[in-house]
Design an enzyme around this catalytic site. Structure first.
Site, PDB file in Angstrom:
ATOM      1  N   SER A 291      -7.809   0.686   3.300  1.00 50.40           N
ATOM      2  CA  SER A 291      -8.264   0.211   1.992  1.00 50.40           C
ATOM      3  C   SER A 291      -9.461  -0.719   2.143  1.00 50.40           C
ATOM      4  O   SER A 291      -9.766  -1.198   3.236  1.00 50.40           O
ATOM      5  CB  SER A 291      -7.112  -0.555   1.333  1.00 50.40           C
ATOM      6  OG  SER A 291      -7.538  -1.183   0.144  1.00 50.40           O
ATOM      7  N   SER A 292     -10.121  -0.984   1.011  1.00 53.74           N
ATOM      8  CA  SER A 292     -11.171  -2.006   0.971  1.00 53.74           C
ATOM      9  C   SER A 292     -10.760  -3.204   0.127  1.00 53.74           C
ATOM     10  O   SER A 292     -11.562  -4.123  -0.084  1.00 53.74           O
ATOM     11  CB  SER A 292     -12.455  -1.415   0.388  1.00 53.74           C
ATOM     12  OG  SER A 292     -12.895  -0.341   1.168  1.00 53.74           O
TER      13      SER A 292
ATOM     14  N   ASN B 162      -6.185   4.114  -7.281  1.00 54.59           N
ATOM     15  CA  ASN B 162      -7.411   4.663  -6.705  1.00 54.59           C
ATOM     16  C   ASN B 162      -8.357   5.058  -7.836  1.00 54.59           C
ATOM     17  O   ASN B 162      -9.041   4.200  -8.358  1.00 54.59           O
ATOM     18  CB  ASN B 162      -7.166   5.799  -5.717  1.00 54.59           C
ATOM     19  CG  ASN B 162      -8.414   6.060  -4.876  1.00 54.59           C
ATOM     20  OD1 ASN B 162      -9.209   5.149  -4.665  1.00 54.59           O
ATOM     21  ND2 ASN B 162      -8.619   7.272  -4.406  1.00 54.59           N
TER      22      ASN B 162
ATOM     23  N   THR C 278      -3.932  -0.831  -7.369  1.00 53.60           N
ATOM     24  CA  THR C 278      -4.734   0.304  -7.828  1.00 53.60           C
ATOM     25  C   THR C 278      -3.966   1.605  -7.848  1.00 53.60           C
ATOM     26  O   THR C 278      -2.929   1.745  -7.186  1.00 53.60           O
ATOM     27  CB  THR C 278      -5.972   0.473  -6.910  1.00 53.60           C
ATOM     28  OG1 THR C 278      -6.866   1.410  -7.486  1.00 53.60           O
ATOM     29  CG2 THR C 278      -5.588   0.957  -5.522  1.00 53.60           C
TER      30      THR C 278
ATOM     31  N   ARG D  27       0.855  -1.196   0.000  1.00 57.17           N
ATOM     32  CA  ARG D  27       0.000   0.000   0.000  1.00 57.17           C
ATOM     33  C   ARG D  27       0.889   1.245   0.000  1.00 57.17           C
ATOM     34  O   ARG D  27       1.954   1.265   0.628  1.00 57.17           O
ATOM     35  CB  ARG D  27      -0.847  -0.032   1.268  1.00 57.17           C
ATOM     36  CG  ARG D  27      -1.810   1.122   1.451  1.00 57.17           C
ATOM     37  CD  ARG D  27      -2.973   1.008   0.529  1.00 57.17           C
ATOM     38  NE  ARG D  27      -4.124   1.773   1.007  1.00 57.17           N
ATOM     39  CZ  ARG D  27      -5.178   2.022   0.236  1.00 57.17           C
ATOM     40  NH1 ARG D  27      -5.232   1.592  -1.023  1.00 57.17           N
ATOM     41  NH2 ARG D  27      -6.206   2.681   0.719  1.00 57.17           N
TER      42      ARG D  27
ATOM     43  N   THR E 282      -9.694  -0.129 -10.102  1.00 58.05           N
ATOM     44  CA  THR E 282      -8.677  -0.898  -9.418  1.00 58.05           C
ATOM     45  C   THR E 282      -8.612  -2.151 -10.258  1.00 58.05           C
ATOM     46  O   THR E 282      -9.427  -2.325 -11.156  1.00 58.05           O
ATOM     47  CB  THR E 282      -9.163  -1.176  -7.981  1.00 58.05           C
ATOM     48  OG1 THR E 282      -9.205   0.061  -7.299  1.00 58.05           O
ATOM     49  CG2 THR E 282      -8.315  -2.166  -7.213  1.00 58.05           C
TER      50      THR E 282
ATOM     51  N   GLY F  25     -13.567  -1.891  -7.213  1.00 56.39           N
ATOM     52  CA  GLY F  25     -14.894  -1.363  -6.922  1.00 56.39           C
ATOM     53  C   GLY F  25     -14.954  -0.508  -5.675  1.00 56.39           C
ATOM     54  O   GLY F  25     -16.033  -0.303  -5.126  1.00 56.39           O
TER      55      GLY F  25
ATOM     56  N   ASP G 161      -8.156   7.934   0.523  1.00 51.77           N
ATOM     57  CA  ASP G 161      -8.710   6.862   1.363  1.00 51.77           C
ATOM     58  C   ASP G 161      -8.542   7.129   2.860  1.00 51.77           C
ATOM     59  O   ASP G 161      -9.072   6.400   3.687  1.00 51.77           O
ATOM     60  CB  ASP G 161      -8.080   5.509   0.999  1.00 51.77           C
ATOM     61  CG  ASP G 161      -8.690   4.928  -0.276  1.00 51.77           C
ATOM     62  OD1 ASP G 161      -9.741   5.434  -0.709  1.00 51.77           O
ATOM     63  OD2 ASP G 161      -8.114   3.980  -0.832  1.00 51.77           O
TER      64      ASP G 161
HETATM   65  O1  DON Z   1      -7.962   0.893  -1.505  1.00 48.16           O
HETATM   66  C1  DON Z   1      -9.133   1.107  -1.747  1.00 48.16           C
HETATM   67  O2  DON Z   1     -10.056   0.598  -1.142  1.00 48.16           O
HETATM   68  C2  DON Z   1      -9.482   2.032  -2.904  1.00 48.16           C
HETATM   69  N1  DON Z   1      -8.427   2.978  -3.116  1.00 48.16           N
HETATM   70  C3  DON Z   1      -9.760   1.203  -4.089  1.00 48.16           C
HETATM   71  C4  DON Z   1     -10.173   2.046  -5.252  1.00 48.16           C
HETATM   72  C5  DON Z   1     -10.978   1.312  -6.222  1.00 48.16           C
HETATM   73  O3  DON Z   1     -11.291   0.168  -6.092  1.00 48.16           O
HETATM   74  C6  DON Z   1     -11.363   2.141  -7.391  1.00 48.16           C
HETATM   75  N2  DON Z   1     -12.148   1.456  -8.303  1.00 48.16           N
HETATM   76  N3  DON Z   1     -13.015   0.817  -8.283  1.00 48.16           N
END
Ligand code: DON
Length: 572
Positions: free
Chosen positions: A455-456, A403, A401, A107, A383, A476, A425
């Site tokens: 993050s997710s 982002n 990603t 990350r 992502t 997503g 984030d």
């Molecule tokens: O880390 C995360 O959760 C987000 N930055 C992920 C971004 C993402 O999935 C964008 N597109 N769908």
């Protein structure tokens, strides 16, 4: 009736994330997903060339980690909206030999000079431009160090890092045709990329419009950067001329990143979070992603119920567990190097029992603290996730990603590297939603120097008797975790094939805002039933893309998500 929320104020944002071609495809429902079978090994990624590069490494005797590293570098060239070396991500690895699992956290980190007020305006309010559009949004990229660490510790030893990078270099240098996802996604980011001459000269025609289907995307500087990493190793990214150019570009864009921040970046190997569900073991990503913790918490709550396909009660229960898990996310989780996230407690069965006791099987619980933000703004596939399995039973689940699609839109001059805007984030301020509508309270996910934003991303491996049987994950934003949940419920509870599970319309609830988002194609009778139970249902454009491999008695079966064009499952 489905309430479709439209806000003209957010049209620009929606356009940014929702290329027209995809919106139209979404309205007709999810396009068919094809299952692909293979005996020995498989790669499922969002872009066909990158999948083939990974499969070639498997064929030459590479293990799943080798193939994942090669695929990761390839996507940085062929899937520029999310494949990257200027961003970061997470890799979950299952090792067949020792029957053990580990994770690599690569990350992005915030520059050392970041403080709690970095993303606020003069009035102390969250200023999304600072966390999404300007240099302050850019985190120190982790991808190069993360992929190199995975290769060094868990590669087969048959390939050097250079061997795994090399197949991508000609794709950057000679170029690739603009087609499928690149053609679909570029029009939506023209304004973002057009702000920077260094980006425009790569992604736009000399007259100013973005490249179109039939043009060639040539990334000569990126080829040079990849060559430098191949020749000198990952430090060539973090120290010396490339790092100097990244820091200079970020500072010119108003950011805080220094060459010291780049020099000091380190990926981290972390123990995965583990859970079990109906006799299967779940291995997923721990903080600084919330993905694994929430996934396991939701599965723990769901295990007590009999879940069935096409059943409104099942959708109701899934929605209720989503709400509860995301509410916890907003309070407890953050970078484990800075905050003591109560991972054990959140993933404990007793805790799930207590939360389950608050669920009314007939009625929606009001989410409270309702924050009326427009759900349409959270949709995107920006992502990317890929899954890999090899002939020995090693498995890699990798999500990474920038982002937003194409990140902040800035290519660091002379490097070809598109930079992220991952620092959005962080919770810019308690209660202020990020671009995905996620909120954070208290301190856990406050911005801070050298800190990783929460993050997710949910790269996940499911084991049966110590052997991987499902490798999955998705892009997503906030919807990543519930997408992985639904892939698991559909395969493990409903007994659906991986292609059917991938194609099925998804639902999502993230506590705030208090709405259930449903993808096109969900049976209107089920929607009516959910509404009768008190849920606010809104239609959501498909915005996720799960790429999954399952082990079956017939061999490996992979499904590439059709929600974006150009994804490919392939094996040998
Ligand atoms: O880390 C995360 O959760 C987000 N930055 C992920 C971004 C993402 O999935 C964008 N597109 N769908």
């Amino acid at each position: 009736m489905i309430r479709t929320v439209i806000s003209t104020a957010l049209v620009a944002f929606v356009v940014l994330f929702a290329p027209a071609a995809q919106a139209q495809r979404g309205e007709k429902g999810i396009p068919p997903v094809e299952a692909v079978t293979a005996k020995h090994g498989m790669v499922v990624s969002q872009e066909a060339r990158a999948t083939r590069i990974g499969v070639e490494i498997l064929k030459q005797g590479g293990n799943a980690v080798d193939a994942a590293v090669a695929t990761g570098f390839a996507l940085a060239v062929t899937y520029p909206r999310a494949g990257n070396i200027g961003g970061g991500g997470f890799m979950v690895i299952h090792l067949a030999d020792g029957k053990r699992a580990t994770t690599i956290d690569y990350r992005e980190t915030a520059p050392a000079a970041t403080t709690r007020t970095t993303y606020l305006d003069a009035n102390g309010e969250a200023d999304p431009r600072k966390s999404r559009d300007l240099g302050t949004a850019i985190g120190v990229p982790g991808t190069v160090a993360g992929l190199a660490l995975a290769h060094e510790r868990y590669g087969s030893g048959r390939f050097t890092l250079a061997d795994l990078i090399r197949p991508s270099i000609p794709l950057a240098r000679k170029g690739i045709p603009v087609e499928t996802d690149i053609a679909d996604s570029l029009p939506g980011v023209a304004a973002r990329l057009g702000r920077w001459p260094s980006s425009a000269k790569i992604f736009m025609r000399p007259v100013g419009s973005v490249l179109r289907e039939g043009d060639t995307l040539i990334q000569g500087d990126l080829a040079d950067t990849l060559e430098a990493i191949a020749e000198k190793g990952p430090r060539a990214f973090y120290e010396g001329p490339i790092a100097d150019k990244i820091a200079a570009a970020v500072q010119k864009a108003g950011g805080l990143m220094t060459t010291d921040d780049l020099r000091d970046y380190r990926p981290k190997e972390r123990a995965p979070v583990r859970g079990s569900y109906r006799g299967f073991d779940i291995v997923s990503m721990p903080p600084p992603s919330s993905g694994g913790v929430l996934l396991i918490a939701m599965l723990n709550m769901l295990e007590a119920y009999d879940l069935k396909p096409g059943d409104a009660r099942t959708l109701h229960l899934m929605t209720e567990v989503m709400k509860r898990a995301y509410a916890d996310r907003s309070v407890f989780l953050g970078d484990p190097d800075f905050v003591d996230a109560p991972v054990t407690g959140l993933t404990a069965r007793g805790y799930a029992d207590a939360l389950r006791a608050t669920i009314d099987p007939k009625r929606a619980t009001r989410a409270g603290l309702f924050n009326p933000v427009n759900p349409l703004r959270f949709e995107s596939e920006n992502t990317t996730h890929y899954s890999v399995m090899d002939r020995d039973g090693n498995a890699v689940s990798n999500t990474y990603t920038l982002n937003f699609g194409y990140g902040v839109g800035l290519v660091a001059e002379g490097t070809g590297i598109l930079l992220n805007n991952e620092l959005d984030d962080f919770a810019a301020k308690p209660g202020a939603p990020n671009a995905f509508g996620l909120v954070g309270f208290h301190d856990a996910n406050a911005p801070g120097g050298r800190k990783r934003p929460l993050s997710s991303m949910t790269p996940t491996i499911v084991l049966k008797d110590g052997k991987p049987v499902i490798v999955t994950g998705s892009p997503g934003g906030s919807r990543i975790i519930t997408t992985v949940l639904q892939i698991l419920v559909r395969t493990l509870d409903f007994g659906q094939s991986v292609d059917a599970a991938t194609q099925a319309p998804r639902i999502h609830h993230q506590w705030q805002p208090d709405v259930v988002r449903v993808e096109p194609g969900l049976d209107p009778a089920l929607i009516g039933d959910l509404e009768a139970r008190g849920h606010n249902v809104v239609e959501a454009r498909p915005g996720t893309a799960a790429n999954t491999i399952v082990m079956t008695p017939e061999g490996l079966v992979g499904a590439a998500d059709s929600r974006t064009r150009g994804a490919l499952a392939a094996g040998h």
